[in-house]
Design a protein around this motif. Sequence first.
Motif, PDB file in Angstrom:
ATOM      1  N   ARG B 387      36.667  38.888  37.774  1.00 28.58           N
ATOM      2  CA  ARG B 387      36.221  38.199  36.564  1.00 28.58           C
ATOM      3  C   ARG B 387      36.790  36.787  36.424  1.00 28.58           C
ATOM      4  O   ARG B 387      36.882  36.250  35.334  1.00 28.58           O
ATOM      5  N   SER B 390      34.899  34.205  34.350  1.00 32.64           N
ATOM      6  CA  SER B 390      34.662  34.329  32.912  1.00 32.64           C
ATOM      7  C   SER B 390      35.501  33.286  32.175  1.00 32.64           C
ATOM      8  O   SER B 390      36.559  32.889  32.644  1.00 32.64           O
ATOM      9  N   ARG B 392      37.397  33.527  29.944  1.00 32.41           N
ATOM     10  CA  ARG B 392      38.730  33.977  29.592  1.00 32.41           C
ATOM     11  C   ARG B 392      39.749  33.532  30.654  1.00 32.41           C
ATOM     12  O   ARG B 392      40.899  33.252  30.321  1.00 32.41           O
ATOM     13  N   PHE B 393      39.341  33.482  31.899  1.00 30.16           N
ATOM     14  CA  PHE B 393      40.298  33.208  32.973  1.00 30.16           C
ATOM     15  C   PHE B 393      40.110  31.861  33.656  1.00 30.16           C
ATOM     16  O   PHE B 393      40.911  31.456  34.479  1.00 30.16           O
ATOM     17  N   ARG B 395      38.230  27.664  33.203  1.00 35.11           N
ATOM     18  CA  ARG B 395      37.434  26.726  32.431  1.00 35.11           C
ATOM     19  C   ARG B 395      37.080  25.566  33.351  1.00 35.11           C
ATOM     20  O   ARG B 395      37.961  25.026  34.020  1.00 35.11           O
ATOM     21  N   ASN B 400      42.803  29.643  34.549  1.00 36.04           N
ATOM     22  CA  ASN B 400      43.755  29.661  33.446  1.00 36.04           C
ATOM     23  C   ASN B 400      44.855  30.665  33.792  1.00 36.04           C
ATOM     24  O   ASN B 400      44.735  31.862  33.541  1.00 36.04           O
ATOM     25  N   ALA B 403      46.518  32.840  30.842  1.00 35.30           N
ATOM     26  CA  ALA B 403      45.753  34.009  30.395  1.00 35.30           C
ATOM     27  C   ALA B 403      45.712  35.081  31.483  1.00 35.30           C
ATOM     28  O   ALA B 403      45.806  36.277  31.198  1.00 35.30           O
ATOM     29  N   SER B 404      45.600  34.652  32.748  1.00 31.01           N
ATOM     30  CA  SER B 404      45.528  35.614  33.846  1.00 31.01           C
ATOM     31  C   SER B 404      46.805  36.423  33.916  1.00 31.01           C
ATOM     32  O   SER B 404      46.793  37.644  34.082  1.00 31.01           O
ATOM     33  N   PHE B 407      47.115  38.860  31.149  1.00 34.74           N
ATOM     34  CA  PHE B 407      46.255  40.014  31.411  1.00 34.74           C
ATOM     35  C   PHE B 407      46.954  40.973  32.380  1.00 34.74           C
ATOM     36  O   PHE B 407      46.996  42.186  32.146  1.00 34.74           O
ATOM     37  N   PRO B 445      37.240  45.768  30.433  1.00 35.67           N
ATOM     38  CA  PRO B 445      36.133  45.221  29.627  1.00 35.67           C
ATOM     39  C   PRO B 445      35.274  46.301  28.964  1.00 35.67           C
ATOM     40  O   PRO B 445      34.172  45.986  28.526  1.00 35.67           O
TER      41      PRO B 445
END
Lengths: 313, 536
Positions: B387, B390, B392-393, B395, B400, B403-404, B407, B445
């Motif tokens: 993912r 996405s 979330r990880f 940009r 990122n 965030a990774s 997670f 998810p």
Amino acid sequence: MDALEILFTASFWVAAIRIASPLIFATMGELICERAGVLNLGIEGIMTAGAFAGWFTVYSGGDLWAGVLVAALVGALFGLLHATLTVPLGLSQHVVGIGITLLATSLTYFTYRLVLPEVTSPPKIEPFQPLPIPGLSRIPVVGEALFTQTPLTYLAFVSVAAVAWILYRTPVGLAVRAAGENPSAVEAQGISVTGIRMGAVAVGSALMGVGGAFLTISAFNSFFFQMINGRGWICIALVVFGSWRPGKALVGAILFAAFDAYQVRLQQISGGIVPYQVFLMMPYALSILALILVARRATYPKALMIPYQKGER
Amino acid sequence: MCPQLVAAYSFMNGKEAFPQRHFPVTPVSSNPALRLSGISKRFGPLRANDAISFELKRGEVIALLGENGAGKTTLMNILFGHYVADEGTVEAFGKLLAPGDPRAALDAGIGMVHQHFTLADNMTVQENIALGTQSLWRMRLDRTAARRRIEQLSADFGLAVDPAATVSTLSVGERQRVEILKALYREARILILDEPTAVLTPAETDALFRTLKLLVAKGLSIIFISHKLHEVMAVSDRVLVLRSGQLVGERATASTDRKELAALMVGQEVKQAEVSPVKPGAPLLALERVSTTPYNGAGLDDVSLTLTAGEITGLAGVAGNGQAVLAALIAGTRRPTSGRISIAGQNVRDWSPRAALAHGVARIPEDRHAIGSIGDMSVTENVIAERYRSPRFSRMGFLNWKASRQFAEKLIADYEVKCPSPDARIRLLSGGNMQKLILGRALDPDPEIILASQPTRGLDVGAVAYVHRMLLEARTRGAAILLISEDLEEVLTLSDRIIVMSKGRLSTPSARGERSIRELGELMAGHSGEHGDHAA
């Protein structure tokens, strides 16, 4: 002379075997290294260093066989350097190999200039002379091709038999083949993987050194720059062509040498209609073709190029 | 025949004391075969072994029981000299063993059958066995004596294997026999077997156990490493339980039971997953008359299958009958040659791994090492592998990392993964911990469709129960789950609907408890006329 007739002349095959000899030595050397799991790209430079070391020993008054020995020792030394970096330290075999080639080549040229600062044309020595084997050399074509060579060529053929015997018939050969396939099998049986691999690279590099020396003290009689001219790289391909087997690799070396000898003769009879570069290219183009046809299904030693770290999971 | 061989034969046949060569000290003394004192080993912050001490008596079979990652293999690798312990000593027959030297272990009579075989595939059985047994500088291998001796040992201990065969042509069971022969050929008096049954079929396991009995009868001492309770109960005299690198219990096998051992191993009572009544919902994924080319076994032959929300569909079958290609198809890594795939009633044309993910298919791959993870990448990199695109990880093409990493940390905490840090390379994790991460990555998810392919293969009791609980939770949430497993017990426990796969075709589905194990077994063997049906 007809292009096909060439193939049946003794002089053509004598030349082919002569051209094959350095390739045979160096291919056997590379084969040993790779069977133990180490790709030795230092081959081109080690051959250069061996060529000079052998020649210079004879030039400074040494015996021809002393030249062979010194070439082997110099090869082994560069091999040990390669092995130290790639085996216990586990560095990339590609990078180290190319580094060794650059180092050995440059060091050789540098030494040449240091010891012979004044010369403009390369000094000559008295090289190995053909030594016809009584009886056998009288067999038409085949006998002439194989048995009117120099002692160093005979040694090349002996080296193939020796490598084959050692790899398949001796305990140390077992260990070498296992080290290239699954080093943990070697360690689990109480043998040092590091020792086996370093030994194999040193011995293999010694053979490469002798292969280089063949050019300067048997095929020619002097040393000049660029004389290895990619032969080392050809040997890398020959090992693959031979599927890592000494016998097949020997066939490959002779085949390549025959193409090479053939193209020289074709150049002479073509009368300049075809650019000579086309003929020069021929053995290489055919090698690629042969590799595609023969070596596609070759099974690599599974641990080739993978450094072994004891205790690593 | 050389005198050493004669001596070894007599020893193997129990006629004579062991040859003196390895043991200058009289072997009749009362020293135990093996004594480990205070062995400790750390890998970074991880305590793989923590002050472990025990003795192995002569002629005894000890089972070393523990979950994956409990430190069993590390301990044995120290014993055999692959690793050097940070603290502690090993004595064999009263003599201190030089640390970090497999040769010393071999010379002391310790033989090890590694979990991952240490065989060179390009060489023959005989060459593998003879490797390192003769002086390296001999000019000639002694082949006939070696061959005769191997044949003798094979016959004596029921270890049938052709000495002239190349190892690459052997089955897994045969390779293991070669490993045992390697140890016996070297006159091992202590045999260590690391998870020997993990790769064996039930019949091969039985044969192995018979061999072990013969060996013990000849006076060998054995350490049997396993996490399978019934095997431990079957072969051992004494059980040592390891947990988190510590020796937490020692029981005589005769006076304990599976339940007690399981509790010791996991550290608490093992809670079996409870299965609530099924509430099937809408069909989520449907295959209609799909066929494929073969891949790791049979290809699919006109297969239809529907996965419904809130239901676990169990796919039983013998390996190689098309399960691999079905899993690959649903995961998107294979495409059908004919037939249709639809998600929630919508026909999907461009089927690919990315399309599968985008349509909410979560994948727990069959082989967590080869497909499920990238060994030399970190835990963080692995958990975002599916993912990373996405928002979330990443940009605008930049990852990122913050965030990774968060997670990864969340998964490590939620799934109780034992791992030194999110930056650790994932291949350093044990199988169970790796599987927990893969499970976490797939389930995070809240996927609608879950493909669980051999989700508990090679896992220990605690991890198996954990995986089962997670799958059942996802089912309660309303996910459609396809469980592909060679473990019939697992399929029977979890599945609401069971389908049997044989030769690339599916049987008609049966509800929980509808078909007996025997009926299912017959379907698995392909003895049925049901194959013409297009199931479900």
